[in-house]
Motif scaffolding. Sequence first.
Motif, PDB file in Angstrom:
ATOM      1  N   ILE A  15     101.309  89.901   9.747  1.00  9.99           N
ATOM      2  CA  ILE A  15     102.062  90.988  10.388  1.00  9.99           C
ATOM      3  C   ILE A  15     101.195  91.679  11.431  1.00  9.99           C
ATOM      4  O   ILE A  15     101.620  91.919  12.559  1.00  9.99           O
ATOM      5  CB  ILE A  15     102.553  92.008   9.342  1.00  9.99           C
ATOM      6  N   THR A  16      99.953  91.982  11.059  1.00  7.63           N
ATOM      7  CA  THR A  16      99.035  92.639  11.981  1.00  7.63           C
ATOM      8  C   THR A  16      98.795  91.784  13.214  1.00  7.63           C
ATOM      9  O   THR A  16      98.827  92.274  14.342  1.00  7.63           O
ATOM     10  CB  THR A  16      97.698  92.939  11.275  1.00  7.63           C
ATOM     11  N   TYR A  69     101.779  99.356  10.104  1.00  5.49           N
ATOM     12  CA  TYR A  69     101.281  97.991  10.047  1.00  5.49           C
ATOM     13  C   TYR A  69      99.899  97.821  10.682  1.00  5.49           C
ATOM     14  O   TYR A  69      99.143  96.955  10.269  1.00  5.49           O
ATOM     15  CB  TYR A  69     102.247  97.036  10.743  1.00  5.49           C
ATOM     16  N   GLU A 118     100.250  90.589   5.134  1.00  3.57           N
ATOM     17  CA  GLU A 118      99.811  91.720   5.960  1.00  3.57           C
ATOM     18  C   GLU A 118      98.951  91.291   7.137  1.00  3.57           C
ATOM     19  O   GLU A 118      99.054  91.858   8.230  1.00  3.57           O
ATOM     20  CB  GLU A 118      99.072  92.728   5.098  1.00  3.57           C
ATOM     21  N   TYR A 134     107.669  92.822   7.576  1.00  3.00           N
ATOM     22  CA  TYR A 134     108.119  92.976   8.960  1.00  3.00           C
ATOM     23  C   TYR A 134     109.170  91.900   9.230  1.00  3.00           C
ATOM     24  O   TYR A 134     108.918  90.714   9.056  1.00  3.00           O
ATOM     25  CB  TYR A 134     106.936  92.833   9.912  1.00  3.00           C
TER      26      TYR A 134
END
Length: 143
Positions: free
Chosen positions: A46-47, A101, A43, A24
């Motif tokens: 990003i979340t 995402y 990840e 991202y």
Amino acid sequence: MESYILKNMDEEKDVLLYQEKTGYAFSPKKGTYRVKKITVLNEDMITSILKNKLIKQYKKILQMVYTLVENGDNTTSGDCLATYTELDRLKGILLYKYHKYLDHEFIKKYYQKLELLEMEIKKIHVLELEEEIEYHEEKGMSR
């Protein structure tokens, strides 16, 4: 999307393997020094970033709807349209940009909340239009 860079040196015969990951990417706020773009590959991070961003935008829209409900008679169709446009934009972002995402349950939860807010905006707009029609009927036509 996977891409690899293979490096072969004549002396050692080692192969360097590189896998390109998608992440991202975003631009930081103005005022940062020499940073044009940030790409996050983790990840979980990003979340977390996208959930916080979505919750912040949801609270902003919720405040706009609350203001429409609170004003009651002073609401105009322009205010309703601006709020509805912002809500529709957030729904589009949620469904088409963040879906890869965020997990499905989180998206479903906030989509349902946005649907409820949309119904509330439509109710406010219908009431505002009914009051406007009644006003014009009472006024009547003058010649």
